[in-house]
Design a protein around this motif. Structure first.
Motif, PDB file in Angstrom:
ATOM      1  N   GLU A 120      36.579  47.530  58.925  1.00 33.33           N
ATOM      2  CA  GLU A 120      36.779  48.924  58.560  1.00 33.33           C
ATOM      3  C   GLU A 120      38.141  49.409  59.055  1.00 33.33           C
ATOM      4  N   GLY A 121      38.882  50.012  58.144  1.00 35.86           N
ATOM      5  CA  GLY A 121      40.189  50.548  58.496  1.00 35.86           C
ATOM      6  C   GLY A 121      41.294  49.524  58.600  1.00 35.86           C
ATOM      7  N   ARG A 122      41.039  48.268  58.173  1.00 33.66           N
ATOM      8  CA  ARG A 122      42.041  47.210  58.332  1.00 33.66           C
ATOM      9  C   ARG A 122      42.669  46.777  57.000  1.00 33.66           C
ATOM     10  N   TRP A 123      42.430  47.504  55.934  1.00 33.02           N
ATOM     11  CA  TRP A 123      42.963  47.143  54.628  1.00 33.02           C
ATOM     12  C   TRP A 123      43.495  48.390  53.936  1.00 33.02           C
ATOM     13  N   LEU A 124      44.368  48.151  52.952  1.00 29.65           N
ATOM     14  CA  LEU A 124      44.971  49.236  52.197  1.00 29.65           C
ATOM     15  C   LEU A 124      44.261  49.377  50.848  1.00 29.65           C
ATOM     16  N   ALA A 125      43.882  50.584  50.504  1.00 30.52           N
ATOM     17  CA  ALA A 125      43.228  50.817  49.220  1.00 30.52           C
ATOM     18  C   ALA A 125      44.167  50.431  48.087  1.00 30.52           C
ATOM     19  N   PRO A 126      43.714  49.601  47.150  1.00 32.46           N
ATOM     20  CA  PRO A 126      44.589  49.184  46.045  1.00 32.46           C
ATOM     21  C   PRO A 126      45.042  50.374  45.202  1.00 32.46           C
ATOM     22  N   ARG A 127      46.298  50.340  44.832  1.00 32.36           N
ATOM     23  CA  ARG A 127      46.862  51.380  43.961  1.00 32.36           C
ATOM     24  C   ARG A 127      46.997  50.878  42.534  1.00 32.36           C
ATOM     25  N   GLY A 128      46.085  50.035  42.147  1.00 31.94           N
ATOM     26  CA  GLY A 128      46.121  49.336  40.880  1.00 31.94           C
ATOM     27  C   GLY A 128      45.906  47.868  41.177  1.00 31.94           C
ATOM     28  N   PHE A 129      46.152  47.004  40.200  1.00 30.56           N
ATOM     29  CA  PHE A 129      46.108  45.585  40.494  1.00 30.56           C
ATOM     30  C   PHE A 129      46.802  44.745  39.434  1.00 30.56           C
ATOM     31  N   GLY A 130      46.930  43.471  39.708  1.00 35.23           N
ATOM     32  CA  GLY A 130      47.586  42.467  38.886  1.00 35.23           C
ATOM     33  C   GLY A 130      47.722  41.228  39.756  1.00 35.23           C
ATOM     34  N   THR A 131      48.222  40.129  39.254  1.00 32.95           N
ATOM     35  CA  THR A 131      48.653  39.933  37.879  1.00 32.95           C
ATOM     36  C   THR A 131      47.475  39.600  36.976  1.00 32.95           C
ATOM     37  N   PHE A 132      47.789  39.575  35.656  1.00 36.94           N
ATOM     38  CA  PHE A 132      46.759  39.342  34.662  1.00 36.94           C
ATOM     39  C   PHE A 132      47.114  38.114  33.833  1.00 36.94           C
ATOM     40  N   PRO A 133      46.531  36.963  34.120  1.00 35.11           N
ATOM     41  CA  PRO A 133      46.706  35.807  33.236  1.00 35.11           C
ATOM     42  C   PRO A 133      45.670  35.884  32.112  1.00 35.11           C
ATOM     43  N   ILE A 134      46.092  36.317  30.934  1.00 37.41           N
ATOM     44  CA  ILE A 134      45.187  36.471  29.794  1.00 37.41           C
ATOM     45  C   ILE A 134      45.168  35.137  29.053  1.00 37.41           C
ATOM     46  N   ARG A 135      44.003  34.507  29.011  1.00 40.30           N
ATOM     47  CA  ARG A 135      43.913  33.145  28.466  1.00 40.30           C
ATOM     48  C   ARG A 135      43.244  33.157  27.094  1.00 40.30           C
ATOM     49  N   PHE A 136      43.855  32.392  26.177  1.00 44.89           N
ATOM     50  CA  PHE A 136      43.400  32.340  24.802  1.00 44.89           C
ATOM     51  C   PHE A 136      42.884  30.942  24.458  1.00 44.89           C
ATOM     52  N   PRO A 137      41.920  30.867  23.540  1.00 43.20           N
ATOM     53  CA  PRO A 137      41.468  29.548  23.083  1.00 43.20           C
ATOM     54  C   PRO A 137      42.651  28.740  22.567  1.00 43.20           C
ATOM     55  N   SER A 138      42.781  27.498  23.046  1.00 39.76           N
ATOM     56  CA  SER A 138      43.941  26.706  22.657  1.00 39.76           C
ATOM     57  C   SER A 138      43.716  25.247  23.010  1.00 39.76           C
ATOM     58  N   THR A 139      44.272  24.374  22.207  1.00 37.04           N
ATOM     59  CA  THR A 139      44.279  22.946  22.539  1.00 37.04           C
ATOM     60  C   THR A 139      45.520  22.587  23.341  1.00 37.04           C
ATOM     61  N   GLU A 140      46.438  23.527  23.467  1.00 37.51           N
ATOM     62  CA  GLU A 140      47.675  23.318  24.225  1.00 37.51           C
ATOM     63  C   GLU A 140      47.422  23.528  25.711  1.00 37.51           C
ATOM     64  N   SER A 141      48.020  22.714  26.567  1.00 42.33           N
ATOM     65  CA  SER A 141      47.883  22.881  28.012  1.00 42.33           C
ATOM     66  C   SER A 141      48.519  24.199  28.438  1.00 42.33           C
ATOM     67  N   PRO A 142      47.854  24.967  29.317  1.00 39.00           N
ATOM     68  CA  PRO A 142      48.456  26.223  29.762  1.00 39.00           C
ATOM     69  C   PRO A 142      49.635  26.009  30.697  1.00 39.00           C
ATOM     70  N   GLY A 143      49.724  24.834  31.314  1.00 41.30           N
ATOM     71  CA  GLY A 143      50.860  24.531  32.177  1.00 41.30           C
ATOM     72  C   GLY A 143      50.809  25.178  33.547  1.00 41.30           C
ATOM     73  N   ASP A 144      49.725  25.845  33.858  1.00 37.03           N
ATOM     74  CA  ASP A 144      49.628  26.522  35.159  1.00 37.03           C
ATOM     75  C   ASP A 144      48.261  26.288  35.807  1.00 37.03           C
ATOM     76  N   ASP A 145      47.679  25.121  35.544  1.00 47.22           N
ATOM     77  CA  ASP A 145      46.299  24.888  35.936  1.00 47.22           C
ATOM     78  C   ASP A 145      46.168  23.942  37.138  1.00 47.22           C
ATOM     79  N   GLY A 146      47.178  23.907  37.998  1.00 52.99           N
ATOM     80  CA  GLY A 146      47.113  23.078  39.191  1.00 52.99           C
ATOM     81  C   GLY A 146      46.402  23.779  40.337  1.00 52.99           C
ATOM     82  N   TRP A 147      45.821  22.994  41.232  1.00 52.63           N
ATOM     83  CA  TRP A 147      45.161  23.543  42.415  1.00 52.63           C
ATOM     84  C   TRP A 147      46.202  24.182  43.337  1.00 52.63           C
ATOM     85  N   HIS A 148      45.821  25.265  44.010  1.00 50.63           N
ATOM     86  CA  HIS A 148      46.758  25.934  44.910  1.00 50.63           C
ATOM     87  C   HIS A 148      46.034  26.950  45.782  1.00 50.63           C
ATOM     88  N   VAL A 149      46.752  27.426  46.784  1.00 50.18           N
ATOM     89  CA  VAL A 149      46.365  28.590  47.580  1.00 50.18           C
ATOM     90  C   VAL A 149      47.448  29.638  47.355  1.00 50.18           C
TER      91      VAL A 149
END
Length: 263
Positions: free
Chosen positions: A89-118
């Motif tokens: 409690e009291g240790r976080w900032l209330a979001p003023r919106g949010f993002g980013t938005f990766p909008i994904r579409f049906p495709s046979t093409e590789s998205p190119g950004d699907d690697g594991w990460h932190v």
């Protein structure tokens, strides 16, 4: 489990967050609010939900959004209670919106950004994103959050989550101290240290939210369904640095347990 306005996370959900690295909150915000967010994003990208012939790319990205529907979705009462329960409690900032938005579409093409990460938390001014950093205190990030703005099934490019991987990453960050480690250092051998973790999929109805430990290893994947997937992946920002005088939060307890430290 459905999340009501009155109830926060149950003790079991908090314990699951500590052990697994994430908790799913269903119906965190309304389907109507999710639709308002989708409509705004459709307008931003200049495409239409009724004209699939326009969907020529596997992923289209939108940055942050701070219009009323997005601010409201990030700040509903049930989420504020969950932020308190996981971060303190009291240790976080209330979001003023949010993002980013990766909008994904049906495709046979590789998205190119699907690697594991932190997701890294500081040092992001460096033009080489592989030099961005995280440390064992998770400076600069209180939570990773996944807001589902459309219904997401198993074929709709749900985010892949390596369950329990946050504990491995905490142990790997410990020797690096406050300076932390870079994404390049942590990604050694394609995150091989977490390859045996069980994979969970971030599926759910529009309005669902996954609150994730900042060290959780996750990845995108190709879209094999029929309808575009809308999701936001903002951080919850901390109000300040870790204060050892305060009781440890579940985020901190998970780190301390992983590192064999007294909670």
């Amino acid at each position: 489990m459905s999340q009501t306005e009155e109830a926060g996370l149950t003790p079991g959900q908090v314990q699951n967050f500590i052990a697994d690295g994430f908790v799913k909150i269903e119906n965190a915000f309304s389907a109507e609010l999710a639709k308002q967010c989708r409509d705004a994003l459709w307008a931003d990208i200049g495409l239409s939900p009724d004209r699939p012939e326009q969907w020529t790319r596997p992923v289209v990205r939108v940055g942050s959004k701070a219009s009323p529907p997005f601010i409201e979705a990030a700040n509903v009462a049930s989420l504020h209670r969950a932020y308190d329960q996981l971060v303190g409690e009291g240790r976080w900032l209330a979001p003023r919106g949010f993002g980013t938005f990766p909008i994904r579409f049906p495709s046979t093409e590789s998205p190119g950004d699907d690697g594991w990460h932190v997701d890294m938390s500081f040092g992001t001014a460096d033009p080489d994103f592989m030099e961005w950093r995280a440390n064992v205190k998770s400076s600069g990030r209180a939570l990773l959050m996944l807001f589902l703005l459309s219904d997401v099934g198993a074929d709709d490019a749900p985010t892949r989550i390596r369950k329990g991987s946050h504990a491995t990453i905490a142990r790997e960050l410990l020797p690096h101290g406050d300076a932390g480690a870079t994404l390049r250092q942590l990604a050694s051998e394609n995150w091989a240290s977490t390859k045996d973790c069980k994979i969970e999929l971030a599926t759910g109805a529009a309005g669902s939210v996954y609150l994730c430990h900042p060290f959780l290893v996750h990845a995108a994947q190709p879209h094999r369904g029929t309808r575009p997937r809308f999701m936001a992946q903002p951080p919850l920002l901390p109000k300040g640095e870790f204060d050892p005088a305060l009781p440890p939060s579940p985020v901190q307890i998970a780190i301390r347990q992983a590192c064999g430290l007294t909670v």
